[in-house]
Write an enzyme that holds these catalytic residues in place. Structure first.
Site, PDB file in Angstrom:
ATOM      1  N   GLY A  72     -18.137 -46.740   7.651  1.00 61.11           N
ATOM      2  CA  GLY A  72     -19.138 -47.434   6.862  1.00 61.11           C
ATOM      3  C   GLY A  72     -18.521 -48.715   6.338  1.00 61.11           C
TER       4      GLY A  72
ATOM      5  N   GLN B 279     -17.324 -56.074   0.849  1.00 64.97           N
ATOM      6  CA  GLN B 279     -16.085 -56.118   1.636  1.00 64.97           C
ATOM      7  C   GLN B 279     -16.014 -57.334   2.543  1.00 64.97           C
ATOM      8  OE1 GLN B 279     -16.499 -51.703   2.811  1.00 64.97           O
ATOM      9  NE2 GLN B 279     -14.293 -52.035   2.868  1.00 64.97           N
TER      10      GLN B 279
ATOM     11  N   CYS C 293     -10.125 -46.631   3.975  1.00 63.35           N
ATOM     12  CA  CYS C 293     -11.017 -47.736   3.645  1.00 63.35           C
ATOM     13  C   CYS C 293     -10.561 -48.972   4.415  1.00 63.35           C
ATOM     14  CB  CYS C 293     -10.974 -48.004   2.141  1.00 63.35           C
ATOM     15  SG  CYS C 293     -12.044 -49.355   1.619  1.00 63.35           S
ATOM     16  N   LEU C 294     -11.516 -49.700   4.958  1.00 64.10           N
ATOM     17  CA  LEU C 294     -11.163 -50.899   5.733  1.00 64.10           C
ATOM     18  C   LEU C 294     -10.528 -51.966   4.844  1.00 64.10           C
ATOM     19  CD1 LEU C 294     -14.325 -51.162   8.023  1.00 64.10           C
ATOM     20  CD2 LEU C 294     -12.149 -50.009   8.472  1.00 64.10           C
TER      21      LEU C 294
ATOM     22  N   HIS D 197     -18.455 -43.068  -1.231  1.00 67.89           N
ATOM     23  CA  HIS D 197     -17.378 -44.053  -1.038  1.00 67.89           C
ATOM     24  C   HIS D 197     -17.961 -45.462  -0.925  1.00 67.89           C
ATOM     25  CE1 HIS D 197     -13.490 -45.511   0.883  1.00 67.89           C
ATOM     26  NE2 HIS D 197     -14.351 -46.469   1.199  1.00 67.89           N
ATOM     27  N   GLU D 198     -18.991 -45.607  -0.080  1.00 71.20           N
ATOM     28  CA  GLU D 198     -19.547 -46.952   0.148  1.00 71.20           C
ATOM     29  C   GLU D 198     -20.223 -47.492  -1.110  1.00 71.20           C
ATOM     30  OE1 GLU D 198     -18.559 -48.551   2.549  1.00 71.20           O
ATOM     31  OE2 GLU D 198     -17.808 -46.863   3.727  1.00 71.20           O
TER      32      GLU D 198
ATOM     33  N   HIS E 260     -18.084 -49.116  -3.656  1.00 73.93           N
ATOM     34  CA  HIS E 260     -17.752 -50.526  -3.427  1.00 73.93           C
ATOM     35  C   HIS E 260     -18.701 -51.459  -4.179  1.00 73.93           C
ATOM     36  CE1 HIS E 260     -14.518 -50.506  -0.458  1.00 73.93           C
ATOM     37  NE2 HIS E 260     -15.142 -49.575   0.240  1.00 73.93           N
TER      38      HIS E 260
HETATM   39 NI    NI Z   1     -14.179 -48.515   1.751  1.00 69.71          NI
END
Ligand code: NI
Length: 177
Positions: free
Chosen positions: A49, A54, A103-104, A145-146, A149
């Site tokens: 995701g 981000q 996480c990216l 999680h998303e 952000h």
């Molecule tokens: Ni993340």
């Protein structure tokens, strides 16, 4: 359509509380281009995701799922591709479970995080059509999680046991970082 740069932990832009998506943006060219960029960027990084902040877009938009078998999460169940704008999360009970997250914006690391197991979430798709879903397990984890952000929270802040936080290739030698 483009793969965008992903902001990494330490960048103050990841700590902002993102702005609500205005009504005028739904179903616009700007919205569809943003979703295409988010999808291209998520796929290029093999993410489960990604959230708009981000890629330095200060809006309450996340996308997730739809990637089939993911090399970063080979044991994860499939999640349908979802665009979720202006999300509202509602845990259905107090049950929580611990699971590993990456996480990216935190490349190369994994940490164990406690999340609500049963979740109802609602919001709008890219066209502004409202929807609601009741989910559990990994799907519920990805949404939590998303959406974190969008409130400026990266998962390391939620790691309670720092012995369960480390480099992916050390923790899980078989996995892709
Ligand atoms: Ni993340």
């Amino acid at each position: 359509m483009a793969v965008r740069d992903i902001l990494r932990m330490g960048d103050a832009r990841l700590l902002r509380v993102a702005q609500p998506v205005p009504e005028s943006m739904f179903d616009s060219d700007e919205m569809h281009e943003l979703i295409a960029d988010l999808l291209d960027t998520m796929k290029a990084a093999s993410g489960a995701g990604i959230a708009a902040p981000q890629i330095d877009v200060d809006l309450r938009i996340v996308i997730f799922g739809g990637t089939g078998k993911n090399p970063r999460y080979p044991d994860a169940p499939d999640i349908p591709f979802t665009v979720l704008c202006n999300p509202v999360l509602e845990p259905l009970d107090d049950e929580r479970s611990a699971g590993w997250e990456g996480c990216l914006s935190v490349p190369g690391l994994r940490g164990e995080v406690s999340r609500f197991e049963h979740l109802r979430y609602s919001g709008c798709d890219a066209a502004g059509v409202a929807f609601v879903r009741t989910v559990d397990g990994f799907h519920a984890r990805v949404v939590q999680h998303e959406v974190d952000h969008l409130d400026g929270v990266l998962y390391p802040r939620r790691v309670e046991d720092m012995t369960k936080f480390g480099f992916t290739d050390v923790l899980f030698p078989a996995l892709v970082a």
